[in-house]
Design an enzyme around this catalytic site. Structure first.
Site, PDB file in Angstrom:
ATOM      1  N   ASP A  73      45.778 -30.224 -24.824  1.00 27.33           N
ATOM      2  CA  ASP A  73      44.542 -30.080 -25.606  1.00 27.33           C
ATOM      3  C   ASP A  73      44.222 -28.605 -25.842  1.00 27.33           C
ATOM      4  O   ASP A  73      43.106 -28.149 -25.601  1.00 27.33           O
ATOM      5  CB  ASP A  73      43.389 -30.773 -24.882  1.00 27.33           C
ATOM      6  CG  ASP A  73      42.204 -31.062 -25.808  1.00 27.33           C
ATOM      7  OD1 ASP A  73      42.407 -31.107 -27.045  1.00 27.33           O
ATOM      8  OD2 ASP A  73      41.087 -31.245 -25.299  1.00 27.33           O
ATOM      9  N   GLY A 132      30.341 -36.192 -22.783  1.00 27.13           N
ATOM     10  CA  GLY A 132      30.734 -37.476 -22.240  1.00 27.13           C
ATOM     11  C   GLY A 132      31.521 -37.357 -20.953  1.00 27.13           C
ATOM     12  O   GLY A 132      31.577 -38.283 -20.153  1.00 27.13           O
ATOM     13  N   GLY A 134      30.878 -35.040 -18.547  1.00 29.22           N
ATOM     14  CA  GLY A 134      30.057 -34.576 -17.435  1.00 29.22           C
ATOM     15  C   GLY A 134      29.152 -33.426 -17.834  1.00 29.22           C
ATOM     16  O   GLY A 134      28.805 -33.262 -18.999  1.00 29.22           O
TER      17      GLY A 134
END
Length: 382
Positions: A252, A124, A126
């Site tokens: 993350d 989502g 790229g």
């Protein structure tokens, strides 16, 4: 409050022959990247707990085994194959870009400087492709991102204000810009291009390498040796300390966002994908959650608030848990309410258990700091 998530993205620089033709590189990379395992590594879904998966030990609540079906059963052969493919590169000279980060450019400029080879993954966010720099065949990763999903930041230097994609800005902040020396935090960004509807980032591609998720795949069924686990975790803690000193919060950290370079005698670990990174000040509290749900810290579920230090320590603890047990740690809003401590599926040596407990303390005030992790006896070199 909505939790914003995104797929994961690319990342010791390999030695290359400057005279090797682009056709030869293209042939090599096509053979490598067409293997089913490599092509599926970034499109995989996160494994779910299933009764069909066989656990090596009884599974406590809050822990799910990373099965051989989900992580693969090829052993270290995949890694050896990648290393053998690059054996001819071992005695040749490194190559590094010293070009400045560019402003808006046209597609022909990108294509005239870099040769695009094989797709690595789509998501989502790229598309990511492997490639080479035409002038010297330096392996690169080309990351295309829809411009509507890109935030730009004004950055001033030498009296000039430059508008940079947010990810490029943070790569420069952590010392991985085009004019920086080799970064211990993340692979270097070489160029970026404004292509109209999308932005392209060009990053170095160490070879041979794989993300930590694939590294865990290759380690089954025996698992990652303790000596390698210590080295990888020490690298990650050192890089996290450097990010913290520069006021950058990755947000993350997970196996898919950790690059393992396997060309040396021992692995080298660095972070990749700074798409969720943010600036922070010590002690700053956040009340919006970005990142991957499986790696959210307990304080988010309980208080909807967290700090950079507490989340980074927790996410590193989850990564260490996965390397030690080959299992996912399942912590969510339902399980956290009745949990007093994270269950371990099997005994660990005392020092190792103490470090992991300190990283995964449910109370963020009792969690180890990054420096306490670095100074822990279990991480001291033998």
């Amino acid at each position: 409050m909505t939790i914003k998530t995104r797929p994961s993205g690319p990342a010791k620089r390999r030695k290359i022959r400057a005279c090797r033709s682009c056709a030869a590189v293209n042939g090599l990379d096509q053979e490598k990247h067409q293997s089913p395992k490599f092509l599926k590594s970034k499109s995989r879904k996160r494994p779910e707990t299933s009764s069909a998966d066989s656990d090596p030990v009884p599974r406590p609540s809050g822990v799910s085994h990373v099965s051989q079906r989900s992580l693969g059963t090829e052993g270290h052969s995949g890694k050896r194959k990648r290393e053998e493919e690059d054996e001819t590169e071992k005695d040749s000279k490194k190559s590094r870009s010293k070009s400045p980060i560019r402003g808006p450019t046209e597609q022909p400029t990108l294509n005239s400087k870099y040769l695009t080879l094989q797709p690595l993954c789509n998501g989502g966010f790229g598309r990511i492709w492997s490639g080479v720099r035409r002038c010297d065949n330096l392996p690169v990763v080309i990351k295309y991102i829809d411009k509507v999903k890109v935030t730009f930041i004004e950055m001033e230097g030498d009296g000039i204000s430059t508008r940079l994609p947010e990810e490029v800005y943070f790569l420069r902040r952590v010392g991985a810009g085009p004019d920086d020396d080799d970064s211990s935090v993340t692979p270097q960004v070489l160029d970026w291009y404004d292509l109209g509807p999308e932005v392209a980032l060009v990053l170095e591609k160490p070879s041979p390498c794989m993300d930590l998720f694939d590294y865990l795949q290759d380690s089954l069924p025996a698992g990652v040796p303790v000596s390698e686990t210590k080295i990888i975790f020490r690298h990650l803690v050192d890089a996290a300390i450097e990010m913290e000193a520069k006021g950058v919060f990755h947000r993350d950290i997970k196996p898919e966002n950790i690059l393992i370079e396997t060309g040396g005698e021992m692995p080298r670990a660095r972070y990749i994908d700074f798409g969720w990174a943010i600036n922070f000040t010590p002690g700053q509290t956040f009340d919006e959650q970005y990142g991957t749900p499986q790696y959210l810290a307990p304080e988010w579920y309980r208080d909807r608030r967290y700090t950079s230090a507490s989340v980074t320590a927790w996410q590193l603890g989850v990564v260490l848990f996965m390397m030690l047990f080959n299992m996912h740690l399942n912590i969510n809003e339902d399980t956290i309410a009745s949990m007093r401590e994270v269950p371990f599926p099997k005994p660990l040596p005392e020092e190792c258990r103490d470090l992991l407990r300190g990283c995964l303390a449910l109370n963020p005030k009792k969690r180890l700091s990054l420096q306490e992790m670095r100074d822990h006896p279990w991480l001291k070199p033998n």
